[in-house]
Motif scaffolding. Structure first.
Motif, mmCIF file in Angstrom:
data_model
loop_
_atom_site.group_PDB
_atom_site.id
_atom_site.type_symbol
_atom_site.label_atom_id
_atom_site.label_comp_id
_atom_site.label_asym_id
_atom_site.label_seq_id
_atom_site.Cartn_x
_atom_site.Cartn_y
_atom_site.Cartn_z
ATOM 1 N N SER A 108 0.815 -1.224 0.000
ATOM 2 C CA SER A 108 0.000 0.000 0.000
ATOM 3 C C SER A 108 0.845 1.269 0.000
ATOM 4 O O SER A 108 0.327 2.350 0.276
ATOM 5 N N PHE A 109 2.121 1.167 -0.321
ATOM 6 C CA PHE A 109 3.026 2.327 -0.224
ATOM 7 C C PHE A 109 3.118 2.806 1.209
ATOM 8 O O PHE A 109 3.300 3.995 1.463
ATOM 9 N N ALA A 110 2.936 1.918 2.160
ATOM 10 C CA ALA A 110 2.954 2.244 3.589
ATOM 11 C C ALA A 110 1.866 3.221 3.973
ATOM 12 O O ALA A 110 1.922 3.848 5.016
ATOM 13 N N ALA A 111 0.847 3.352 3.123
ATOM 14 C CA ALA A 111 -0.224 4.303 3.407
ATOM 15 C C ALA A 111 -1.377 3.672 4.172
ATOM 16 O O ALA A 111 -2.242 4.381 4.682
ATOM 17 N N ASN A 112 -1.442 2.354 4.254
ATOM 18 C CA ASN A 112 -2.521 1.710 4.995
ATOM 19 C C ASN A 112 -2.452 2.090 6.471
ATOM 20 O O ASN A 112 -3.457 2.452 7.090
ATOM 21 N N LEU A 144 -6.354 10.714 -0.821
ATOM 22 C CA LEU A 144 -7.481 10.095 -1.500
ATOM 23 C C LEU A 144 -7.117 8.632 -1.702
ATOM 24 O O LEU A 144 -6.167 8.305 -2.420
ATOM 25 N N TRP A 145 -7.862 7.750 -1.035
ATOM 26 C CA TRP A 145 -7.543 6.324 -0.944
ATOM 27 C C TRP A 145 -8.487 5.524 -1.829
ATOM 28 O O TRP A 145 -9.708 5.594 -1.686
ATOM 29 N N LEU A 151 -4.859 1.416 -2.381
ATOM 30 C CA LEU A 151 -3.677 2.249 -2.590
ATOM 31 C C LEU A 151 -4.098 3.716 -2.609
ATOM 32 O O LEU A 151 -5.246 4.030 -2.941
ATOM 33 N N PRO A 152 -3.191 4.628 -2.315
ATOM 34 C CA PRO A 152 -3.508 6.051 -2.461
ATOM 35 C C PRO A 152 -3.573 6.442 -3.938
ATOM 36 O O PRO A 152 -2.756 5.987 -4.743
#
Length: 233
Positions: A108-112, A144-145, A151-152
């Motif tokens: 998740s690009f570390a966005a989770n 914005l997810w 993913l963002p």
């Protein structure tokens, strides 16, 4: 856990996510192209193939390649396309170097993890997405997810009045994703544990001198030589 690797090291400033609002995840090998602007210019590709996830900078042909066939024992490679070389790290290397890895965060690009720390807010840009905003570690975030991709689509940060944003633009087609992974698999490989015994190798000596590879607490570096996971939580 050490999070937010390339994500916060290559932040930009760009457009709206309205033009790219997918309503489903591709079923085969796939990728997302992100446009970076602001302090760092260029393109970043997220590539996915089964249990493999890679972050690829096509400008300098450097990739961060993760394999989670066994999630408890992930494998990681730094890939250098120009030299057709790669450096492989195994779970023992990552553990020894103090790097904690989460498959969900890498994918998740570390966005989770970041999403869970922010507040959900109304948005009308994309029906298949959720908007989040808030302060985290002295940085103000707006994200914005994509609920379909997990993913963002955009991530905007404000630090001391300076605004940066990165933007998902389009899918990377399946054939291109497959091609990248096949190329990297064929590259000449060196185990990280053997780097210190091969400093006479011009390629490895160059990587060590430039700070891409060193025996420190970090097992991996982004495409600019900064250690992955310099955000500790």
């Amino acid at each position: 856990m050490k999070l937010l690797p390339m994500l916060l090291l290559l932040l930009p400033t760009a457009a709206s996510a309205v033009d790219f609002c997918p309503n489903s995840m591709p079923t085969k090998n796939w990728g997302i192209q992100y446009q970076l602007s602001g302090a760092h210019q260029g393109t970043l590709l997220l590539l996915r193939q089964q249990a493999q996830t890679a972050f690829y900078n096509p400008q300098n042909q450097v990739a961060e390649w993760w394999r989670f066939d066994n999630p408890q024992h992930p494998q990681f490679s730094r890939v250098f396309g120009e030299a057709k070389r790669r450096i492989d790290y195994y779970m023992g290397d990552l553990r020894t170097l103090g790097v904690q890895v989460s498959q969900a965060e890498i994918e998740s690009f570390a966005a989770n993890h970041l999403r869970q720390a922010l507040t959900k807010v109304p948005q009308s840009d994309c029906a298949e997405a959720e908007a989040y905003e808030g302060d985290y570690h002295q940085v103000h975030y707006r994200m914005l997810w994509s609920t379909a991709l997990q993913l963002p689509l955009t991530l905007e940060t404000t630090v001391q009045g300076k605004v940066s944003r990165w933007q998902a633009q389009q899918f990377v087609n399946s054939a291109d994703v497959t091609g990248h992974f096949q190329q990297w698999q064929a590259y000449k490989r060196t185990d990280f544990a053997d780097v210190g015994d091969n400093e006479q190798d011009p390629f490895l000596a160059k990587m060590i001198n430039q700070g891409f590879v060193e025996h420190s607490e970090h097992a991996a570096y982004d495409s600019r030589g900064n250690p992955l996971g310099n955000h500790s939580h």
